[in-house]
Design a protein around this motif. Structure first.
Motif, PDB file in Angstrom:
ATOM      1  N   GLY A  72     -21.668 -26.570  90.118  1.00 25.08           N
ATOM      2  CA  GLY A  72     -22.540 -27.386  89.284  1.00 25.08           C
ATOM      3  C   GLY A  72     -21.743 -28.350  88.431  1.00 25.08           C
ATOM      4  O   GLY A  72     -20.769 -28.958  88.867  1.00 25.08           O
ATOM      5  N   GLU A  73     -22.143 -28.493  87.183  1.00 25.71           N
ATOM      6  CA  GLU A  73     -21.477 -29.423  86.269  1.00 25.71           C
ATOM      7  C   GLU A  73     -20.036 -29.004  85.987  1.00 25.71           C
ATOM      8  O   GLU A  73     -19.173 -29.838  85.734  1.00 25.71           O
ATOM      9  CB  GLU A  73     -22.260 -29.527  84.950  1.00 25.71           C
ATOM     10  CG  GLU A  73     -21.791 -30.664  84.048  1.00 25.71           C
ATOM     11  CD  GLU A  73     -22.662 -30.843  82.830  1.00 25.71           C
ATOM     12  OE1 GLU A  73     -22.338 -31.695  81.984  1.00 25.71           O
ATOM     13  OE2 GLU A  73     -23.682 -30.117  82.711  1.00 25.71           O
ATOM     14  N   LEU A  74     -19.772 -27.695  86.029  1.00 22.24           N
ATOM     15  CA  LEU A  74     -18.418 -27.202  85.779  1.00 22.24           C
ATOM     16  C   LEU A  74     -17.432 -27.723  86.816  1.00 22.24           C
ATOM     17  O   LEU A  74     -16.238 -27.864  86.541  1.00 22.24           O
ATOM     18  CB  LEU A  74     -18.392 -25.671  85.788  1.00 22.24           C
ATOM     19  CG  LEU A  74     -18.614 -24.952  84.460  1.00 22.24           C
ATOM     20  CD1 LEU A  74     -18.596 -23.458  84.664  1.00 22.24           C
ATOM     21  CD2 LEU A  74     -17.578 -25.377  83.432  1.00 22.24           C
ATOM     22  N   GLU A  76     -17.080 -30.604  87.840  1.00 22.43           N
ATOM     23  CA  GLU A  76     -16.560 -31.891  87.387  1.00 22.43           C
ATOM     24  C   GLU A  76     -15.631 -31.738  86.185  1.00 22.43           C
ATOM     25  O   GLU A  76     -14.915 -32.670  85.841  1.00 22.43           O
ATOM     26  CB  GLU A  76     -17.714 -32.816  87.015  1.00 22.43           C
ATOM     27  CG  GLU A  76     -18.659 -33.130  88.174  1.00 22.43           C
ATOM     28  CD  GLU A  76     -19.811 -34.013  87.749  1.00 22.43           C
ATOM     29  OE1 GLU A  76     -19.869 -34.357  86.534  1.00 22.43           O
ATOM     30  OE2 GLU A  76     -20.637 -34.365  88.595  1.00 22.43           O
ATOM     31  N   LEU A  77     -15.648 -30.561  85.571  1.00 22.04           N
ATOM     32  CA  LEU A  77     -14.880 -30.353  84.341  1.00 22.04           C
ATOM     33  C   LEU A  77     -13.641 -29.499  84.534  1.00 22.04           C
ATOM     34  O   LEU A  77     -12.693 -29.594  83.750  1.00 22.04           O
ATOM     35  CB  LEU A  77     -15.776 -29.688  83.276  1.00 22.04           C
ATOM     36  CG  LEU A  77     -17.079 -30.411  82.938  1.00 22.04           C
ATOM     37  CD1 LEU A  77     -17.867 -29.604  81.918  1.00 22.04           C
ATOM     38  CD2 LEU A  77     -16.789 -31.806  82.400  1.00 22.04           C
ATOM     39  N   SER A 156     -13.284 -36.331  82.679  1.00 23.10           N
ATOM     40  CA  SER A 156     -14.709 -36.013  82.755  1.00 23.10           C
ATOM     41  C   SER A 156     -15.213 -35.397  81.463  1.00 23.10           C
ATOM     42  O   SER A 156     -16.402 -35.503  81.125  1.00 23.10           O
ATOM     43  CB  SER A 156     -14.974 -35.028  83.911  1.00 23.10           C
ATOM     44  OG  SER A 156     -14.608 -35.588  85.144  1.00 23.10           O
ATOM     45  N   THR A 159     -16.285 -38.354  76.847  1.00 21.84           N
ATOM     46  CA  THR A 159     -17.139 -39.506  77.133  1.00 21.84           C
ATOM     47  C   THR A 159     -17.408 -40.271  75.844  1.00 21.84           C
ATOM     48  O   THR A 159     -17.114 -39.807  74.753  1.00 21.84           O
ATOM     49  CB  THR A 159     -18.483 -39.061  77.742  1.00 21.84           C
ATOM     50  OG1 THR A 159     -19.277 -38.433  76.726  1.00 21.84           O
ATOM     51  CG2 THR A 159     -18.277 -38.076  78.887  1.00 21.84           C
ATOM     52  N   GLU A 164     -22.181 -35.789  73.921  1.00 24.27           N
ATOM     53  CA  GLU A 164     -22.014 -35.354  75.309  1.00 24.27           C
ATOM     54  C   GLU A 164     -20.688 -34.624  75.517  1.00 24.27           C
ATOM     55  O   GLU A 164     -20.627 -33.615  76.230  1.00 24.27           O
ATOM     56  CB  GLU A 164     -22.101 -36.554  76.248  1.00 24.27           C
ATOM     57  CG  GLU A 164     -22.099 -36.162  77.725  1.00 24.27           C
ATOM     58  CD  GLU A 164     -22.351 -37.349  78.635  1.00 24.27           C
ATOM     59  OE1 GLU A 164     -21.842 -37.325  79.769  1.00 24.27           O
ATOM     60  OE2 GLU A 164     -23.052 -38.296  78.205  1.00 24.27           O
ATOM     61  N   LYS A 168     -20.147 -30.736  76.837  1.00 23.99           N
ATOM     62  CA  LYS A 168     -19.338 -30.371  77.990  1.00 23.99           C
ATOM     63  C   LYS A 168     -18.254 -29.368  77.604  1.00 23.99           C
ATOM     64  O   LYS A 168     -17.936 -28.437  78.356  1.00 23.99           O
ATOM     65  CB  LYS A 168     -18.706 -31.618  78.603  1.00 23.99           C
ATOM     66  CG  LYS A 168     -19.709 -32.537  79.292  1.00 23.99           C
ATOM     67  CD  LYS A 168     -19.012 -33.700  79.961  1.00 23.99           C
ATOM     68  CE  LYS A 168     -20.001 -34.550  80.758  1.00 23.99           C
ATOM     69  NZ  LYS A 168     -19.348 -35.659  81.483  1.00 23.99           N
ATOM     70  N   LEU A 171     -19.621 -26.002  77.418  1.00 22.14           N
ATOM     71  CA  LEU A 171     -19.829 -25.456  78.757  1.00 22.14           C
ATOM     72  C   LEU A 171     -18.547 -24.807  79.284  1.00 22.14           C
ATOM     73  O   LEU A 171     -18.590 -23.749  79.922  1.00 22.14           O
ATOM     74  CB  LEU A 171     -20.278 -26.585  79.701  1.00 22.14           C
ATOM     75  CG  LEU A 171     -20.823 -26.178  81.069  1.00 22.14           C
ATOM     76  CD1 LEU A 171     -22.078 -25.332  80.929  1.00 22.14           C
ATOM     77  CD2 LEU A 171     -21.119 -27.421  81.902  1.00 22.14           C
TER      78      LEU A 171
END
Length: 327
Positions: A72-74, A76-77, A156, A159, A164, A168, A171
């Motif tokens: 998921g979003e992780l 990208e991180l 990533s 931002t 935001e 992140k 997260l």
């Protein structure tokens, strides 16, 4: 039969999961046997090497099988890796090695410490110039503790949109709790610059404040490793959030000698004067010395030479020094 140095190099490459180095050393062993007239043995060795190089080799497939990958979003991180870099392969100062050994001991005995109401060191700040072993340290900790290495992607993570970055970051810290591992924040100065600095912006201040809160509140079993090339520029509030600050420097003469021998021993002539090379490597980082050694090995291989030459090593060390002066 293979020289003692070749046998040791084979074992080091295998233990370090360095397939390319293992194949390279094995080919040198086969070539040595052919030169000594042991044609049958040399042919058998080359056949085994060809099989090991095949894409379908079971050993290669097993090594690339990931156990845990961010989703998921992780995804990208965080970048997940499973390094194989034991501590014994690093050339470090006694002070740095002792601190890392202490971290490893406390982590391995964390249950005993917990039974006495104590916590093992797990929040580390690594400070020092580029190429001195900070990134490798994160890989070594993951290797020694048999944990995945998760590297935070600041491109990533940070931002320009309000709130935001902090979201992140939260997260990532949630992942620390659910998946134990070594979480590496490289080039940490991009986040940890002193509050109120000339180029400071509101979003960066909010993100830094969030990081300070999260790292202080974190009680997970994961290891947090932050690295920076610019310790002087870090916000002072950060230092007390870490269990230990480990400072890295360019290698001294003893470390330079060890680096040269470790990387060149396999292809060095018996009469190589190691001490003559040390002055040419003084001031260079660990990684620059290693790259100069690799360049000298390339010269020998491409020149069909069995050994590297002192002149070749010296030239490549001088080139590395000159390139640093021109930056």
């Amino acid at each position: 039969m293979a020289r003692a140095e070749q046998i040791k190099a084979l074992f080091r490459a295998y233990a370090g999961n360095e397939d390319a180095q293992f194949i390279s050393v094995a080919l040198q062993v086969a070539a040595d046997e052919a030169r000594r007239g042991h044609d049958k043995l040399a042919a058998e060795l080359r056949e085994l090497i060809d099989k090991a190089r095949a894409p379908a080799a079971p050993r290669a497939r097993a090594r690339t099988l990931p156990l845990v990958q961010p989703r998921g979003e992780l995804a990208e991180l965080l970048i997940a890796q499973y390094p194989q870099h034991p501590l014994k392969h690093m050339v470090l100062s006694k002070e740095v090695e002792q601190k890392l050994q202490r971290v490893l001991l406390e982590q391995r005995q964390h249950e005993r410490l917990s039974g006495h109401g104590l916590s093992a060191r797990r929040k580390l700040l690594l400070v020092g110039p580029p190429g001195t072993g900070k990134t490798m340290t994160a890989a070594v900790l993951a290797t020694e503790l048999k944990l995945p290495l998760f590297t935070a992607r600041f491109d990533s993570l940070i931002t320009k949109f309000m709130g935001e970055s902090a979201s992140k970051l939260r997260l990532v810290f949630d992942a620390l709790k659910t998946t134990r591992g070594v979480y590496f924040f490289d080039e940490f100065d991009s986040l940890g610059m002193q509050r109120g600095a000339q180029h400071d912006v509101a979003e960066m201040r909010r993100t830094l404040n969030m990081f300070l809160q999260l790292i202080e509140q974190d009680t997970s079993d994961s290891i947090i490793v932050a690295a920076t090339n610019h310790g002087a520029s870090l916000d002072f509030a950060l230092f007390r959030r870490f269990d230990d600050v480990i400072r890295y420097t360019a290698p001294d003469e003893v470390q330079i000698d060890a680096l040269l021998r470790n990387r060149l021993a396999l292809m060095a002539p018996n009469d190589l004067n190691w001490s003559k090379l040390i002055p040419y490597a003084t001031g260079l980082s660990h990684s620059e010395i290693t790259r100069a050694c690799e360049d000298a090995i390339k010269d020998a291989i491409l020149g069909d030479q069995e050994n590297i030459t002192e002149k070749s090593v010296r030239i490549h060390l001088q080139e590395r020094t000159a390139s640093q002066l021109n930056i």
